[in-house]
Design a protein around this motif. Structure first.
Motif, PDB file in Angstrom:
ATOM      1  N   PHE A 213      -7.766   9.302   8.793  1.00  0.00           N
ATOM      2  CA  PHE A 213      -6.892   8.141   8.615  1.00  0.00           C
ATOM      3  C   PHE A 213      -6.732   7.368   9.927  1.00  0.00           C
ATOM      4  CE2 PHE A 213      -2.577   6.256   8.077  1.00  0.00           C
ATOM      5  CZ  PHE A 213      -2.948   5.330   7.120  1.00  0.00           C
TER       6      PHE A 213
ATOM      7  N   HIS B 259      -9.722   5.324  10.454  1.00  0.00           N
ATOM      8  CA  HIS B 259      -9.676   4.118   9.620  1.00  0.00           C
ATOM      9  C   HIS B 259      -8.836   3.028  10.279  1.00  0.00           C
ATOM     10  CE1 HIS B 259     -11.761   4.458   5.834  1.00  0.00           C
ATOM     11  NE2 HIS B 259     -11.437   5.726   5.759  1.00  0.00           N
ATOM     12  N   LEU B 260      -7.691   3.434  10.818  1.00  0.00           N
ATOM     13  CA  LEU B 260      -6.805   2.462  11.461  1.00  0.00           C
ATOM     14  C   LEU B 260      -7.470   1.857  12.698  1.00  0.00           C
ATOM     15  CD1 LEU B 260      -3.309   4.218  11.250  1.00  0.00           C
ATOM     16  CD2 LEU B 260      -4.209   2.404   9.815  1.00  0.00           C
TER      17      LEU B 260
ATOM     18  N   GLU C  32     -10.087  -0.545  11.632  1.00  0.00           N
ATOM     19  CA  GLU C  32      -9.476  -1.780  11.143  1.00  0.00           C
ATOM     20  C   GLU C  32      -9.103  -2.699  12.317  1.00  0.00           C
ATOM     21  OE1 GLU C  32      -9.433  -2.226   7.961  1.00  0.00           O
ATOM     22  OE2 GLU C  32      -8.321  -4.112   7.881  1.00  0.00           O
ATOM     23  N   ARG C  33      -8.506  -2.095  13.352  1.00  0.00           N
ATOM     24  CA  ARG C  33      -8.098  -2.882  14.523  1.00  0.00           C
ATOM     25  C   ARG C  33      -9.324  -3.465  15.226  1.00  0.00           C
ATOM     26  NH1 ARG C  33      -3.887   1.142  14.864  1.00  0.00           N
ATOM     27  NH2 ARG C  33      -5.221   2.517  16.076  1.00  0.00           N
TER      28      ARG C  33
ATOM     29  N   GLN D 174     -12.193  -4.180  13.823  1.00  0.00           N
ATOM     30  CA  GLN D 174     -12.728  -5.244  12.962  1.00  0.00           C
ATOM     31  C   GLN D 174     -11.978  -6.561  13.207  1.00  0.00           C
ATOM     32  OE1 GLN D 174     -15.224  -5.298  10.575  1.00  0.00           O
ATOM     33  NE2 GLN D 174     -15.860  -3.311  11.307  1.00  0.00           N
ATOM     34  N   ARG D 175     -10.668  -6.457  13.355  1.00  0.00           N
ATOM     35  CA  ARG D 175      -9.851  -7.664  13.584  1.00  0.00           C
ATOM     36  C   ARG D 175     -10.186  -8.307  14.925  1.00  0.00           C
ATOM     37  NH1 ARG D 175      -3.883  -5.936  11.530  1.00  0.00           N
ATOM     38  NH2 ARG D 175      -4.560  -5.308   9.474  1.00  0.00           N
TER      39      ARG D 175
ATOM     40  N   LEU E  74     -13.030  -8.081  16.461  1.00  0.00           N
ATOM     41  CA  LEU E  74     -14.349  -8.693  16.308  1.00  0.00           C
ATOM     42  C   LEU E  74     -14.231 -10.042  15.594  1.00  0.00           C
ATOM     43  CD1 LEU E  74     -17.436  -8.570  16.492  1.00  0.00           C
ATOM     44  CD2 LEU E  74     -17.453  -7.249  14.385  1.00  0.00           C
TER      45      LEU E  74
ATOM     46  N   ARG F 251     -18.112 -12.028   8.566  1.00  0.00           N
ATOM     47  CA  ARG F 251     -16.772 -11.475   8.725  1.00  0.00           C
ATOM     48  C   ARG F 251     -15.965 -11.476   7.432  1.00  0.00           C
ATOM     49  NH1 ARG F 251     -17.121  -8.105  11.067  1.00  0.00           N
ATOM     50  NH2 ARG F 251     -14.895  -7.831  11.338  1.00  0.00           N
TER      51      ARG F 251
ATOM     52  N   ARG G 299      -9.945 -18.791   7.316  1.00  0.00           N
ATOM     53  CA  ARG G 299      -9.051 -19.028   8.464  1.00  0.00           C
ATOM     54  C   ARG G 299      -9.748 -19.879   9.521  1.00  0.00           C
ATOM     55  NH1 ARG G 299      -7.860 -13.687   7.867  1.00  0.00           N
ATOM     56  NH2 ARG G 299      -8.821 -13.086   9.829  1.00  0.00           N
TER      57      ARG G 299
ATOM     58  N   THR H 230      -4.235 -11.721   8.033  1.00  0.00           N
ATOM     59  CA  THR H 230      -5.220 -11.003   8.857  1.00  0.00           C
ATOM     60  C   THR H 230      -6.385 -10.452   8.029  1.00  0.00           C
ATOM     61  OG1 THR H 230      -3.938  -8.986   8.586  1.00  0.00           O
ATOM     62  CG2 THR H 230      -3.543 -10.239  10.595  1.00  0.00           C
TER      63      THR H 230
ATOM     64  N   ASP I 190      -9.703 -10.020   6.274  1.00  0.00           N
ATOM     65  CA  ASP I 190     -10.982 -10.723   6.361  1.00  0.00           C
ATOM     66  C   ASP I 190     -11.731 -10.710   5.036  1.00  0.00           C
ATOM     67  OD1 ASP I 190     -10.479 -11.086   9.013  1.00  0.00           O
ATOM     68  OD2 ASP I 190     -11.729  -9.415   9.686  1.00  0.00           O
TER      69      ASP I 190
ATOM     70  N   TRP J 124      -6.476  -0.612  -0.994  1.00  0.00           N
ATOM     71  CA  TRP J 124      -6.640   0.186   0.231  1.00  0.00           C
ATOM     72  C   TRP J 124      -6.555  -0.695   1.464  1.00  0.00           C
ATOM     73  CZ3 TRP J 124      -6.068   4.510   2.578  1.00  0.00           C
ATOM     74  CH2 TRP J 124      -6.832   4.878   3.690  1.00  0.00           C
ATOM     75  N   LYS J 125      -7.235  -1.848   1.434  1.00  0.00           N
ATOM     76  CA  LYS J 125      -7.249  -2.755   2.595  1.00  0.00           C
ATOM     77  C   LYS J 125      -5.861  -3.340   2.849  1.00  0.00           C
ATOM     78  CE  LYS J 125     -11.423  -2.782   4.222  1.00  0.00           C
ATOM     79  NZ  LYS J 125     -11.692  -2.444   5.638  1.00  0.00           N
TER      80      LYS J 125
ATOM     81  N   LEU K 177      -3.944  -0.599   4.564  1.00  0.00           N
ATOM     82  CA  LEU K 177      -4.343  -0.463   5.975  1.00  0.00           C
ATOM     83  C   LEU K 177      -3.798  -1.624   6.800  1.00  0.00           C
ATOM     84  CD1 LEU K 177      -8.081   0.715   6.094  1.00  0.00           C
ATOM     85  CD2 LEU K 177      -6.042   2.008   6.688  1.00  0.00           C
TER      86      LEU K 177
ATOM     87  N   VAL L 114      -0.189  -0.923   7.734  1.00  0.00           N
ATOM     88  CA  VAL L 114       0.144   0.167   8.650  1.00  0.00           C
ATOM     89  C   VAL L 114      -0.584   0.094   9.995  1.00  0.00           C
ATOM     90  CG1 VAL L 114       0.778   1.786   6.821  1.00  0.00           C
ATOM     91  CG2 VAL L 114      -1.579   1.722   7.607  1.00  0.00           C
ATOM     92  N   SER L 115      -1.624  -0.725  10.087  1.00  0.00           N
ATOM     93  CA  SER L 115      -2.373  -0.736  11.359  1.00  0.00           C
ATOM     94  C   SER L 115      -1.848  -1.806  12.305  1.00  0.00           C
ATOM     95  CB  SER L 115      -3.857  -0.956  11.097  1.00  0.00           C
ATOM     96  OG  SER L 115      -4.091  -2.208  10.537  1.00  0.00           O
TER      97      SER L 115
END
Lengths: 114, 227
Positions: free
Chosen positions: A81, A84-85, A88-89, A91-92, A94, B59, B66, B170, B172, B219-220, B223, B226-227
Motif C-alpha cells: 500500500f 502504491h501511495l 501515485e505521488r 505519477q503526479r 511527472l 498522462r 487540465r 489531481t 490524471d 481505487w484511484k 488513493l 489518502v496520498s
C-alpha cells in the motif's frame, strides 16, 4: 540446521549491505539501525524458534510459525500500500513536469506565430 | 465572451480532423491536447484548424484536460468547453452548454446523456453501470443526487469554475470525471445540466471506459484521497 546456516548467511549479507549503504549516505543512521534490529531479530527467531511460540500464545495464536506468517502478510500488505501511495505521488510529479513543459512549448509557439 | 474548447486526444489521428471541423466554427478557439500520441494526431488536428499542445508522455485524459484548461485561461478565455476528440459528442450541443453561462445563470454546465435525448448505441451494461455510478457518487463522494450523468465528459466552465478545477483536481486518468463532478458541484458554484446527444460506435466503445474500469476508478479516487 543447514537452513538455519543459509538464512543466517543471507541475513548477514543484508546486515552488512545496510551499513555499507549507510556509510555511503544512501540511507540515514536511524534507518540503518532499524533495519539492523529487523535482521538481528530475524536471526534470533531462526535459532530460537520456540521464542515465537511464546509470543504467538500472547496473541492467541497456536504456533509460532503461524504467527510469523500472519504478521508477514499484514506487514507486506502495508508495504504494498505504501508503494502504491509513493507511486501515485511520483505519477503526479511527472504529470506536473509534462504539463509545465507542454504549456511552455505552446507559449513559445504562440509567441513565434505573432 | 471568448469561448475556447479543449479537446484531449490520444491516438486519434483517424477521427480528430472531423471532430475539430465540427467544433471549430462553434467556438472562438479550439485547443487540442495531444496526450503523447505516437500517430499523426497533432498534425491532423493542426491541419484541421486547432491549436495543438503536446504532452511528451501520455498522462491521461484528466491531465490533458487540465493542461488545456490552463492554456485556455492563459489565452483569456471567458468560457472553457471540454469535449471529446473521438466524435462521440455532438458539436451542436455546445450552444446549449454555453447558454446558462452566457446568461449568468450558472458557473458550470454539464452535458447529460440521461435528460431525455436518447444516446445512439449505448450498451445496456454501460447504462446500468452509470446508474450505479450515480449511487456511488452520491454516497461515497457526496456529489448531489440530482446529477444525472455520473461520468460526463462534456462540460462548460466560466473562468471562476475553471480556476477552481485547476486548483482542486489531481486525477490524471479515468477517475477525473468523478473528481471534476465533486469539485464543480461544490455549493460555492452554480451548476446545471443540459441534455446532450452522444453517439457510440464500435471504435469509441472499444477505446472508452469499460465496465470493469469502475473498480479502477474507485481505487484511484481512494488513493487520491489518502496520498
Amino acid at each position: 540446521m543447514l537452513i538455519q546456516l543459509v538464512l543466517t548467511f543471507v541475513l548477514l549479507v543484508a546486515f552488512l549491505t545496510t551499513w555499507k549503504r549507510a556509510r555511503q549516505r544512501a540511507i540515514g543512521f536511524g534507518e540503518a539501525l532499524m533495519w539492523s534490529v529487523v535482521w538481528v531479530s530475524a536471526d534470533g527467531v531462526i535459532w530460537r524458534p520456540a521464542f515465537t511460540t511464546k509470543i504467538a500464545h500472547i496473541f492467541g495464536v497456536g504456533r509460532g510459525v503461524d504467527f510469523i506468517v500472519y504478521t508477514a502478510v499484514v506487514v507486506l500488505l502495508l508495504l504494498v500500500f505504501q508503494l502504491h501511495l509513493a507511486h501515485e505521488r511520483l505519477q503526479r510529479t511527472l504529470t506536473k513536469l509534462v504539463q509545465r513543459d507542454a504549456l511552455h512549448e505552446f507559449e513559445q509557439e504562440m509567441k513565434t506565430k505573432k | 465572451m471568448k469561448v475556447i474548447a479543449v479537446m484531449p486526444a490520444f491516438q486519434e489521428a483517424k477521427r480528430i480532423a472531423e471532430a475539430v471541423r465540427g467544433v471549430r466554427p462553434r467556438v472562438d478557439e479550439l485547443v487540442v491536447v495531444d496526450d503523447g500520441s505516437s500517430d499523426q494526431t497533432a498534425k491532423e488536428a493542426r491541419a484541421a484548424g486547432a491549436f495543438v499542445i503536446r504532452h511528451r508522455v501520455n498522462r491521461g485524459q484528466g491531465a490533458a484536460l487540465r493542461t488545456g484548461t490552463q492554456a485556455a485561461l492563459n489565452r483569456k478565455a471567458d468560457i472553457v468547453v471540454h469535449i471529446d476528440a473521438d466524435g462521440q459528442h455532438d458539436p451542436q450541443d455546445i450552444a446549449a452548454l454555453l447558454q446558462p453561462i452566457k446568461g449568468q445563470r450558472a458557473d458550470v454546465v454539464f452535458g447529460s446523456r440521461f435528460l431525455g435525448i436518447q444516446s445512439d448505441g449505448m450498451p445496456l451494461v454501460r447504462r446500468v453501470v452509470l446508474r450505479g455510478g450515480r449511487v456511488f457518487n452520491a454516497y461515497a463522494l457526496g456529489i448531489p443526487k440530482r446529477v444525472t450523468d455520473a461520468q460526463t465528459g462534456s462540460r462548460a466552465l466560466n473562468r471562476r469554475a475553471a480556476t477552481r478545477l485547476l486548483e482542486r483536481t489531481t486525477q490524471d486518468g479515468r477517475a477525473h470525471c468523478s473528481e471534476m463532478l465533486k469539485v464543480l458541484t461544490d455549493p460555492a458554484l452554480h451548476w446545471c445540466e443540459v441534455p446532450i446527444h452522444v453517439r457510440y460506435t464500435a471504435d469509441t466503445l472499444a477505446k472508452g471506459n469499460q465496465t470493469w474500469h469502475a473498480a479502477e476508478i474507485v481505487w484511484k479516487l481512494f488513493l487520491g484521497k489518502v496520498s
